[in-house]
Scaffold this motif. Sequence first.
Motif, PDB file in Angstrom:
ATOM      1  N   PRO A 150     -13.827   3.760  -0.775  1.00  0.00           N
ATOM      2  CA  PRO A 150     -12.368   2.662  -1.002  1.00  0.00           C
ATOM      3  C   PRO A 150     -12.005   3.341  -1.370  1.00  0.00           C
ATOM      4  CG  PRO A 150     -14.842   2.028  -1.791  1.00  0.00           C
ATOM      5  CD  PRO A 150     -15.274   3.148  -1.447  1.00  0.00           C
ATOM      6  N   ARG A 151     -11.651   4.712  -2.089  1.00  0.00           N
ATOM      7  CA  ARG A 151     -10.668   5.691  -2.255  1.00  0.00           C
ATOM      8  C   ARG A 151      -9.700   5.519  -1.330  1.00  0.00           C
ATOM      9  NH1 ARG A 151      -8.371  10.113  -3.018  1.00  0.00           N
ATOM     10  NH2 ARG A 151     -10.243  10.927  -1.905  1.00  0.00           N
TER      11      ARG A 151
ATOM     12  N   VAL B 127     -10.148   5.238   2.452  1.00  0.00           N
ATOM     13  CA  VAL B 127      -9.515   4.229   2.591  1.00  0.00           C
ATOM     14  C   VAL B 127      -8.858   3.525   2.636  1.00  0.00           C
ATOM     15  CG1 VAL B 127     -10.013   1.394   4.095  1.00  0.00           C
ATOM     16  CG2 VAL B 127     -11.937   2.991   3.788  1.00  0.00           C
ATOM     17  N   ARG B 128      -8.402   3.366   1.555  1.00  0.00           N
ATOM     18  CA  ARG B 128      -6.432   2.897   0.445  1.00  0.00           C
ATOM     19  C   ARG B 128      -6.078   4.345   0.487  1.00  0.00           C
ATOM     20  NH1 ARG B 128      -9.993   1.699  -2.984  1.00  0.00           N
ATOM     21  NH2 ARG B 128      -9.225   2.841  -4.760  1.00  0.00           N
ATOM     22  N   LEU B 129      -6.486   5.462   0.609  1.00  0.00           N
ATOM     23  CA  LEU B 129      -5.022   6.730   1.074  1.00  0.00           C
ATOM     24  C   LEU B 129      -4.830   6.908   2.715  1.00  0.00           C
ATOM     25  CD1 LEU B 129      -4.105   9.306   0.261  1.00  0.00           C
ATOM     26  CD2 LEU B 129      -5.911  10.435   0.552  1.00  0.00           C
TER      27      LEU B 129
ATOM     28  N   ASP C  11       0.252  -1.380  -0.217  1.00  0.00           N
ATOM     29  CA  ASP C  11       0.047   0.057   0.225  1.00  0.00           C
ATOM     30  C   ASP C  11       1.246   1.576  -0.183  1.00  0.00           C
ATOM     31  OD1 ASP C  11      -2.398  -1.513   0.135  1.00  0.00           O
ATOM     32  OD2 ASP C  11      -2.470  -1.214   1.803  1.00  0.00           O
ATOM     33  N   TRP C  12       1.626   1.400   0.259  1.00  0.00           N
ATOM     34  CA  TRP C  12       2.795   1.960   0.136  1.00  0.00           C
ATOM     35  C   TRP C  12       2.472   2.781  -1.852  1.00  0.00           C
ATOM     36  CZ3 TRP C  12       6.019   4.196   3.417  1.00  0.00           C
ATOM     37  CH2 TRP C  12       6.659   5.303   3.275  1.00  0.00           C
ATOM     38  N   PRO C  13       2.213   4.368  -1.089  1.00  0.00           N
ATOM     39  CA  PRO C  13       2.404   5.240  -2.570  1.00  0.00           C
ATOM     40  C   PRO C  13       3.552   4.749  -3.549  1.00  0.00           C
ATOM     41  CG  PRO C  13       2.805   6.608  -0.877  1.00  0.00           C
ATOM     42  CD  PRO C  13       2.444   4.925  -0.444  1.00  0.00           C
TER      43      PRO C  13
ATOM     44  N   ALA D 204      -4.453   3.932   4.617  1.00  0.00           N
ATOM     45  CA  ALA D 204      -4.008   3.336   4.706  1.00  0.00           C
ATOM     46  C   ALA D 204      -2.931   3.128   4.384  1.00  0.00           C
ATOM     47  CB  ALA D 204      -4.105   1.762   4.184  1.00  0.00           C
ATOM     48  N   SER D 205      -2.039   4.417   3.252  1.00  0.00           N
ATOM     49  CA  SER D 205      -1.132   4.907   2.479  1.00  0.00           C
ATOM     50  C   SER D 205      -0.452   5.867   3.392  1.00  0.00           C
ATOM     51  CB  SER D 205      -1.643   5.665   1.318  1.00  0.00           C
ATOM     52  OG  SER D 205      -1.429   4.815   0.175  1.00  0.00           O
TER      53      SER D 205
END
Length: 120
Positions: free
Chosen positions: A95-96, A98-100, A6-8, A102-103
Amino acid sequence: MYVPPDWPSAVRPPGSPDWESSAVAWLLDAVPPDYRAYGVLRRHPLALARMAGQHVRSAVEAARAGYRGAAVDLKEHLPPHAIEAVLEAYRQEGPRLVRLAASIDLVERALRGEPFTPRM
């Protein structure tokens, strides 16, 4: 240097040249533009990461609440197809975010000096 999945992609791996600068630039893109006015956030990337994480987690909660209430709140003002489009926007944005979040959490952990190790 290993970075988690999940690293940006816009942030260089921890320890590489200018990685903190790339983290600051990416984090500033994740928050409202007004955050750029605070020099302390540029000088102290960990503070920026903390504030960005809080901001995005709040946005996740707001998106969830918005999704839950959109159909009821808008039913007298929008046609059904527009309400469905609003709900679909929430289904994509949630979801976008949530991913952000996490990153951002990963970047914050790296700024705190936490090493990442691959998992099998």
